[in-house]
Design a protein around this motif. Sequence first.
Motif, PDB file in Angstrom:
ATOM      1  N   PRO B  70       0.581  -1.100  -0.180  1.00  0.00           N
ATOM      2  CA  PRO B  70       0.384   0.226   0.104  1.00  0.00           C
ATOM      3  C   PRO B  70       1.002   1.514   0.419  1.00  0.00           C
ATOM      4  O   PRO B  70       0.568   2.312  -0.625  1.00  0.00           O
ATOM      5  CB  PRO B  70      -0.864  -0.077   1.532  1.00  0.00           C
ATOM      6  N   GLY B 192      -7.219  -2.916   8.432  1.00  0.00           N
ATOM      7  CA  GLY B 192      -6.760  -1.809   7.266  1.00  0.00           C
ATOM      8  C   GLY B 192      -6.011  -1.930   6.200  1.00  0.00           C
ATOM      9  O   GLY B 192      -6.078  -1.462   4.910  1.00  0.00           O
ATOM     10  N   LEU B 195      -7.599  -3.874   3.209  1.00  0.00           N
ATOM     11  CA  LEU B 195      -8.580  -2.753   2.918  1.00  0.00           C
ATOM     12  C   LEU B 195      -8.117  -2.192   1.901  1.00  0.00           C
ATOM     13  O   LEU B 195      -8.635  -1.514   0.853  1.00  0.00           O
ATOM     14  CB  LEU B 195      -9.299  -1.448   4.048  1.00  0.00           C
ATOM     15  N   LEU B 196      -6.264  -1.431   2.126  1.00  0.00           N
ATOM     16  CA  LEU B 196      -6.036  -0.599   1.606  1.00  0.00           C
ATOM     17  C   LEU B 196      -5.868  -2.038  -0.122  1.00  0.00           C
ATOM     18  O   LEU B 196      -5.116  -1.680  -1.101  1.00  0.00           O
ATOM     19  CB  LEU B 196      -4.635   0.049   1.325  1.00  0.00           C
ATOM     20  N   ARG B 197      -5.508  -2.575  -0.199  1.00  0.00           N
ATOM     21  CA  ARG B 197      -5.464  -3.869  -0.911  1.00  0.00           C
ATOM     22  C   ARG B 197      -6.510  -4.197  -1.949  1.00  0.00           C
ATOM     23  O   ARG B 197      -6.772  -4.463  -3.213  1.00  0.00           O
ATOM     24  CB  ARG B 197      -5.357  -5.170  -0.728  1.00  0.00           C
ATOM     25  N   LEU B 198      -7.636  -3.564  -1.510  1.00  0.00           N
ATOM     26  CA  LEU B 198      -9.447  -3.987  -2.596  1.00  0.00           C
ATOM     27  C   LEU B 198      -8.934  -2.917  -3.278  1.00  0.00           C
ATOM     28  O   LEU B 198      -8.545  -1.641  -3.247  1.00  0.00           O
ATOM     29  CB  LEU B 198     -10.356  -3.405  -1.110  1.00  0.00           C
ATOM     30  N   VAL B 200     -11.354  -1.276  -5.463  1.00  0.00           N
ATOM     31  CA  VAL B 200     -12.018   0.187  -4.841  1.00  0.00           C
ATOM     32  C   VAL B 200     -11.137   0.760  -4.269  1.00  0.00           C
ATOM     33  O   VAL B 200     -11.022   1.431  -5.120  1.00  0.00           O
ATOM     34  CB  VAL B 200     -13.924  -0.483  -4.426  1.00  0.00           C
ATOM     35  N   VAL B 201     -10.805   0.240  -3.222  1.00  0.00           N
ATOM     36  CA  VAL B 201      -9.802   1.374  -2.698  1.00  0.00           C
ATOM     37  C   VAL B 201      -8.442   1.930  -3.234  1.00  0.00           C
ATOM     38  O   VAL B 201      -8.567   3.125  -3.396  1.00  0.00           O
ATOM     39  CB  VAL B 201      -9.620   0.930  -1.414  1.00  0.00           C
ATOM     40  N   ARG B 202      -8.106   0.978  -3.902  1.00  0.00           N
ATOM     41  CA  ARG B 202      -6.985   1.574  -4.770  1.00  0.00           C
ATOM     42  C   ARG B 202      -7.630   2.402  -6.340  1.00  0.00           C
ATOM     43  O   ARG B 202      -6.611   3.383  -5.831  1.00  0.00           O
ATOM     44  CB  ARG B 202      -6.277   0.039  -5.697  1.00  0.00           C
ATOM     45  N   ARG B 203      -8.075   1.585  -6.580  1.00  0.00           N
ATOM     46  CA  ARG B 203      -8.772   2.646  -8.033  1.00  0.00           C
ATOM     47  C   ARG B 203      -9.060   4.093  -7.518  1.00  0.00           C
ATOM     48  O   ARG B 203      -8.247   5.376  -7.944  1.00  0.00           O
ATOM     49  CB  ARG B 203      -9.903   2.149  -8.538  1.00  0.00           C
ATOM     50  N   LEU B 204      -9.279   4.716  -5.904  1.00  0.00           N
ATOM     51  CA  LEU B 204      -9.321   5.827  -5.754  1.00  0.00           C
ATOM     52  C   LEU B 204      -8.870   6.268  -5.187  1.00  0.00           C
ATOM     53  O   LEU B 204      -8.237   7.599  -5.439  1.00  0.00           O
ATOM     54  CB  LEU B 204     -10.341   5.848  -3.912  1.00  0.00           C
ATOM     55  N   PHE B 205      -7.154   5.102  -4.683  1.00  0.00           N
ATOM     56  CA  PHE B 205      -6.239   6.401  -4.590  1.00  0.00           C
ATOM     57  C   PHE B 205      -5.662   6.487  -5.948  1.00  0.00           C
ATOM     58  O   PHE B 205      -4.717   7.615  -5.694  1.00  0.00           O
ATOM     59  CB  PHE B 205      -5.073   5.013  -4.066  1.00  0.00           C
TER      60      PHE B 205
END
Lengths: 264, 220
Positions: B70, B192, B195-198, B200-205
């Motif tokens: 992450p 946590g 989650l950062l590996r999901l 969806v979350v990564r795309r947000l990043f």
Amino acid sequence: LQPLPHAKTSFDPGGELTPEEAITSYNNYYEFGVDKSDPSRNAWRLQPKPWSVAVDGMVERPAAYAFEDLVDFSALEERIYRLRCVEAWSMVVPWIGVPLASLLDKVGVQTGAKYVRFETLADEKQMPGLKWPVVDWPYVEGLRLDEATNPLALIAVGLYGKELPNQNGAPLRLVVPWKYGFKSIKSIVRITLTDVRPRTTWERQNAREYGFFANVNPDVPHPRWSQATERRIGEFGRRRTEKFNGYGELVAHLYQGMDLRQYY
Amino acid sequence: MGVSARALKRYGKPIAFLLLSLPAAWLVANWILAFAGEPHGLGFNPHETSNRFSGDWALRILLGGLALTPLASALGTQKPILFRRMMGLFAFFYVLLHIVSYVWLDLLLDWAALWRDIVKRTYITVGMAAAVALVPLAWTSTSGWVKRLGARRWKRLHRLVYLIVPLALLHFYMMRKGIQAEPLIYAAIFAGLMLLRLPVVRRLFHRTQNRKRPAGLSRP
């Protein structure tokens, strides 16, 4: 901590005492935090004087007693007891106190009472550990009446010739050396005589691991570790754990006919 | 990151190695003092301290290793990945220390007692399973093994860590009495990092990074 005049007794297992510094800075007293060093660091917040103990339930003279009125300070005696923690470590502690039976005599036990229930102070202002629900506060312990009136059961008010340090359960605590340490409840604020078995804190938290009786017994393992041996604080090796912590002669008769595997 | 990959390899790695060795050096030095009867920092129950200390560090380094990916995507550089193998191997090293502390110093090499613990006590069984599962990962940590297995299979094998860490966390939670904060904090950190590996979350990043980039470029 004031020195306490006391009489010596024959209660002495022999051998070395655990150093005072170890007894007063290696403690389980979750009301002040879960690390062994937390109680000695945080217990200065506790105000052990003045201290009132509510005595209620099946007693002749229920009242809120000043603890000095419950404990006869002219009859203090020193008793050197082994202490065996359920976590498989042990100590040898020179307590000062009076038999629990003398307190019960003072308040008068009504016929029909079968158990004594004890409660520890639970005051968030004095006990920072209460913020976290490690167990259900307040801490509750209990004894069967015949256990409570056994001469070995002590109410301690001192340690190493002086008053109890806060982290050791000031101003008054129970000491039942044939049971695991968690039975020896600290900083008592309530004593209740009752005819129903009290639900003790650790029994409520995990009945499979901590029973009401909690007698020291090398043959009944804790589900998570063996109780066959123990480490005496200050030693590198392990010692064999004795049944009833070596006090069988004085207490084994209390459990005659009971299956100690079932009533652990 | 303003540091070049070469500088990281040349200076960053030895520094990381030194830092990751410090807890172990402290532990060993204090055991030597304790056995010599000198004042030491292991407290009144050195065995308990030593078991907990080595286990804590194994977990911390495992979680630290899981934080690198992450971190890399947050920084938009692969440089943190340079430290992943070292952290994994150090985690394994602290697990070994943990086992040595328990089996040798605490149980005094009572193998029968160890076997009884492994079979009868769930939290030991769980901990041992996690330790055993780490062995193939440590074993195949070399570049030679990546080639031999092929990057794809190697990667699949090393996904075992997503099973090992929860087992280690469970082991930690089970050995504490009552409901205690520390194991839950470690578990929350792990959750946590997962989650950062999901996706969806990564795309947000990535989206926020893309938005930032033009601003960064326009800086003089």
